[in-house]
Scaffold this motif. Sequence first.
Motif, PDB file in Angstrom:
ATOM      1  N   THR A  15     -19.648 -24.555 -77.608  1.00 29.93           N
ATOM      2  CA  THR A  15     -18.906 -23.476 -76.954  1.00 29.93           C
ATOM      3  C   THR A  15     -17.413 -23.784 -76.935  1.00 29.93           C
ATOM      4  O   THR A  15     -16.579 -22.931 -77.217  1.00 29.93           O
ATOM      5  CB  THR A  15     -19.417 -23.279 -75.508  1.00 29.93           C
ATOM      6  N   GLN A  64     -14.411 -21.709 -78.702  1.00 29.51           N
ATOM      7  CA  GLN A  64     -13.344 -21.128 -77.881  1.00 29.51           C
ATOM      8  C   GLN A  64     -11.965 -21.698 -78.252  1.00 29.51           C
ATOM      9  O   GLN A  64     -10.995 -20.956 -78.387  1.00 29.51           O
ATOM     10  CB  GLN A  64     -13.633 -21.375 -76.391  1.00 29.51           C
ATOM     11  N   SER A  76     -20.560  -9.221 -70.142  1.00 27.47           N
ATOM     12  CA  SER A  76     -19.996 -10.444 -70.697  1.00 27.47           C
ATOM     13  C   SER A  76     -21.020 -11.564 -70.501  1.00 27.47           C
ATOM     14  O   SER A  76     -20.967 -12.343 -69.555  1.00 27.47           O
ATOM     15  CB  SER A  76     -18.682 -10.774 -69.971  1.00 27.47           C
ATOM     16  N   ASN A 128     -21.884 -14.451 -71.760  1.00 22.38           N
ATOM     17  CA  ASN A 128     -21.705 -15.905 -71.765  1.00 22.38           C
ATOM     18  C   ASN A 128     -20.842 -16.427 -70.624  1.00 22.38           C
ATOM     19  O   ASN A 128     -20.687 -17.629 -70.457  1.00 22.38           O
ATOM     20  CB  ASN A 128     -21.087 -16.351 -73.099  1.00 22.38           C
ATOM     21  N   SER A 129     -20.270 -15.472 -69.854  1.00 22.84           N
ATOM     22  CA  SER A 129     -19.319 -15.883 -68.827  1.00 22.84           C
ATOM     23  C   SER A 129     -19.917 -16.823 -67.791  1.00 22.84           C
ATOM     24  O   SER A 129     -19.290 -17.802 -67.404  1.00 22.84           O
ATOM     25  CB  SER A 129     -18.744 -14.657 -68.117  1.00 22.84           C
ATOM     26  N   GLN A 169     -22.351 -18.980 -67.909  1.00 26.60           N
ATOM     27  CA  GLN A 169     -22.508 -20.359 -68.384  1.00 26.60           C
ATOM     28  C   GLN A 169     -21.144 -21.063 -68.475  1.00 26.60           C
ATOM     29  O   GLN A 169     -20.994 -22.212 -68.070  1.00 26.60           O
ATOM     30  CB  GLN A 169     -23.202 -20.353 -69.759  1.00 26.60           C
ATOM     31  N   SER A 170     -20.140 -20.356 -68.990  1.00 27.60           N
ATOM     32  CA  SER A 170     -18.812 -20.951 -69.107  1.00 27.60           C
ATOM     33  C   SER A 170     -18.219 -21.278 -67.737  1.00 27.60           C
ATOM     34  O   SER A 170     -17.525 -22.271 -67.582  1.00 27.60           O
ATOM     35  CB  SER A 170     -17.865 -20.016 -69.866  1.00 27.60           C
TER      36      SER A 170
END
Lengths: 94, 307
Positions: B26, B30, B198, B200-201, B203-204
């Motif tokens: 990830t 990013q 959104s 994946n937010s 997890q991030s």
Amino acid sequence: MSTAWPLWEVFVRSRRGLSHTHVGSLHAPDAELALRNARDVYTRRQEGVSLWVVPSSEIVASDPGERDAFFDPADDKVYRHPTFYDVPEGVEHL
Amino acid sequence: MSFDDLLADDGRVEPRDEMPDAYRRTLIRQIAQHAHSEIIGMQPEGNWISRAPSLRRKAILMAKVQDEAGHGLYLYAAAETLGVERADLLDQLHTGRQKYSSIFNYPTLSWADVGAIGWLVDGAAIVNQVPLCRCSYGPYARAMVRVCKEESFHQRQGFEILHTLAHGTPEQHAMAQDAVDRYWWPSLMMFGPPDDSSPNSAQSMAWGIKRFSNDDLRRRFVDMTVPQAEILGLTLPDPDIRWSEERGHYDFGPIDFTELGEVIAGNGPCNRDRMAHRVGAHEAGAWVRDAATAYEAKRAARAEGAA
Ligand SMILES: [Fe+2]
Ligand SMILES: [Fe+2]
């Protein structure tokens, strides 16, 4: 072929009297270009009066996995700190 | 300390620490996308360097575009600490396997666009980037500290350009207004899709890569920018903008996210131009890289002969 340029670590002394501090890294074919690129990338705003570049491959690092075993000899030596000692009331300049 | 303990303690993860594969992947995606955005972002403004209206503006714009190249480098270097090669990341950009921010697929039609980009695009980037200075991955966080220090001049020079135009002749005012009209909505889209789409937010956020949600950051940007527009004497192209006493924020109208989807899918006004220019510059610069490599090989061979 150009992808094989080695990586250099960049250290900047921000002013006289301070030590060089690691600021980042860059790729360059040789030391002279590494220095010039480091100047352009890391000191565009008068951030430094001296630059070091060091081939990253020359840096030997301690192993994070061994950190505890490597550093714990210092753990039980509190007597290395001045705060370990009792100073009688009224003693000055000690 | 384990990865989970480190995160729970708000500590920093460093390159040689153990980390989950998904965290590493990830971050690579990013940081690479961020680096690509910095260098692709040189193009829309680079378009105006030779046509800047004064030597002062030209020197400033060159310094700004040069900063963006530097930001790209800081970020590529941060990505490389995760075990990827820069050449490989560039290759992924050039072959469309990695993205860059869709804002740079809009054209710069007038000098005022340079002002609008500095004020709105760099402004939005700052709102996105300031929280990343506390990102859980040390090299990325440290790169962002350097980037953020340099960004504030970018936003101010853009604001100054627009302020000058907006207080100039009626034609100059109209030019500034037109630039803001075109860049406002794409700037709001820079914060990404709304929170409820959104995926994946979460997890991030849990990984400390992201500190605030897309909608929170967008709201922060709007709150900062609306009063600035009033001082510029320019309007924002959204009739729904008004202060909400009860929320303590500015309300604003719905964003057309189908446009964002289209631009990301490659159908923005300049996607093809940007990529063609990037690949062309990379190929046209090959001889410089080769010459430097050949020179070093010759020097090394001579040094060896002398020894
Ligand atoms: Fe930047
Ligand atoms: Fe910028």
